[in-house]
Scaffold this active site. Structure first.
Site, PDB file in Angstrom:
ATOM      1  CE1 TYR A 339      38.121  45.567  45.525  1.00  0.00           C
ATOM      2  CE2 TYR A 339      40.225  46.500  46.204  1.00  0.00           C
ATOM      3  CZ  TYR A 339      39.472  45.418  45.793  1.00  0.00           C
ATOM      4  OH  TYR A 339      40.059  44.195  45.652  1.00  0.00           O
ATOM      5  CB  CYS A 340      39.402  46.658  49.886  1.00  0.00           C
ATOM      6  SG  CYS A 340      40.366  45.653  51.032  1.00  0.00           S
ATOM      7  CG  LEU A 341      41.446  49.833  54.905  1.00  0.00           C
ATOM      8  CD1 LEU A 341      40.765  49.022  55.984  1.00  0.00           C
ATOM      9  CD2 LEU A 341      42.956  49.771  55.075  1.00  0.00           C
TER      10      LEU A 341
END
Length: 463
Positions: A339-341
């Site tokens: 998720y995301c980074l």
């Protein structure tokens, strides 16, 4: 200021700020820079860090260079100046015509409609005279500046984007919606409450100011306690090192699938974005579907972790988690969800595993993750060599990047929704938003170590 002792550079270390690496010959012959390099580096970093604290981590040098680039090219383009003059005259004519139309017909279409997603003038009170005219005047001015800071031959695209963004921020400051005497919604609230909205708004302002000065947490974070109101899917910590805790969630079905799921969240926010309230929890859903779910919870780093690099996040984070999962469930392939980074890190990890012949992954799923940094969007406005050097000096001084620097950049990108709407709602209308679990998660931000964030910005965004 006392500078912390800096370790010797390795190939994985971020570039040393301010020092030239292209002078080996002179260094070998007693170059004074070579002899005093660390002390001079510390002086440069301390000076830059001092100014970075004053500017909130923003580089005024980069902004000045962008403005000079745009201004000098515009000064050397008489044709563009004439076109802008004609556009200004056309806008003045359109405003005069609209003033006559709206005086008799409040439904007359604006000469320039608001941009998609611009909700500042949607309240019915804006249809009345003279507020509709004020809104139209503002939108015409905004349109002119958009043309003035638009495509201009010879200007660096990055500089042009910076000038356009800065102009938009300055113009938004003077939007009639932000001023109590030109915002009909605020005036209506003052009339109906006898001015109590202003006293309540001032009280809200004082409370927020006190919290910021005292370093208190956001009220949203206090309203939803992890383990009590959010992040309540049953589980336990099965592994811990200096960077992560690995959580294994308890099964919710009689039988479970043989291949487990590993969730790799971003380390700029807490892991429980995927485990909010039960009806919003992705993790609870996965467990209810018969999956064995593991999730990484990243440590909120301190100054002592300044030298943790991006590869440490791979080895001490994802790879360490995979090793523990293998010991728990055996030689089963793992479905990794980034998720995301955490998705960016998952992609880097999957690539190195493929390079090394490590075939423990069954699949890789990315949620809101970035893998191609060639066109990173408006966040690139805050990422160039000058800006990164400023942030590096700020992180060098503290050992980490505080969450406020990150949140400030994202708020600026969506200032109408995250800055000015707050000013209007909480300080002019005297209202407080209803707190929810997402707001609590967003307020529970974390820090990033100096070395990792420098590598992330330089190697992925800049290079």
């Amino acid at each position: 200021m006392n500078a912390p002792v800096k370790p010797a550079r390795s190939e994985a270390s971020p570039p040393v700020v301010g020092r030239s690496a292209s002078r080996p010959g002179r260094m070998a012959h007693g170059d004074p820079w070579h002899a005093a390099g660390p002390a001079l580096d510390a002086l440069d970093n301390a000076t830059t860090a001092f100014f970075a604290k004053l500017t909130g981590g923003m580089s005024p040098i980069g902004s000045l260079l962008a403005y000079v680039d745009w201004m000098t090219h515009l000064a050397a383009a008489p044709g563009r100046q004439i076109a802008l003059s004609k556009l200004a005259a056309s806008h003045m004519e359109a405003l005069a015509k609209y003033a006559m139309q709206v005086a008799v017909d409040e439904k007359a279409p604006m000469p320039v409609p608001p941009a998609p997603g611009d909700h500042r003038f949607e309240h019915p009170a804006w249809k009345a005279w003279p507020f509709r005219l004020q809104a139209a005047s503002f939108l015409l001015m905004q349109d002119w500046w958009k043309a003035a800071t638009g495509n201009l031959r010879g200007v660096s695209p990055h500089h042009l984007d910076m000038v356009s963004f800065t102009a938009r921020q300055l113009i938004d400051m003077y939007s009639p919606s932000n001023l109590p005497w030109t915002n009909p919604e605020v005036l209506e609230a003052a009339r109906s409450s006898g001015g109590k909205n202003f006293s309540q708004g001032f009280s809200n302002f004082l409370e927020d100011s006190r919290r910021n000065l005292d370093g208190e947490s956001d009220p949203a974070a206090e309203a939803y306690t992890p383990g009590k109101d959010v992040a309540i899917t049953p589980g336990k910590v099965v592994f811990r090192d200096r960077l992560i805790e690995l959580i294994q969630y308890s099964p919710a079905t009689e039988s479970v699938a043989s291949e487990p799921v590993l969730i790799v969240p971003a380390w700029i926010m807490k892991y429980y974005i995927l485990d909010l309230k039960p009806d919003d929890s992705f993790i609870r859903y996965m467990v209810s579907q018969g999956r064995t779910v593991f999730a990484i919870s990243w440590r909120n780093v301190t100054a002592e972790d300044r030298d943790l690099g991006l590869d440490d996040y791979r080895t001490l984070g994802v790879m360490a988690a995979l090793d523990v999962i293998e010991k728990i469930v055996g030689e089963q392939k793992v479905h990794m969800v980034g998720y995301c980074l955490g998705g960016t890190l998952s992609s880097l990890t999957a690539a190195t595993m493929a390079r090394d012949g490590d075939n423990r992954l069954a699949s890789l799923t990315l949620l809101a993750a970035q893998t191609d940094f060639t066109e990173a969007g408006e966040i690139n406005l805050f990422i160039d060599d000058s800006q990164v050097a400023f942030l590096e000096s700020l992180m060098w001084d503290r050992g980490y990047l505080d969450a406020k620097q990150m949140s400030g950049a994202f708020q600026a990108l969506r200032s109408n929704d995250l800055v000015w709407s707050k000013l209007i709602r909480e300080y002019l209308l005297g209202q407080r938003p209803t707190l929810n679990d997402v707001m609590a998660w967003n307020a529970d931000a974390t820090r990033m170590p100096y070395r990792m964030h420098s590598e992330y910005l330089r190697r992925l965004f800049l290079r």
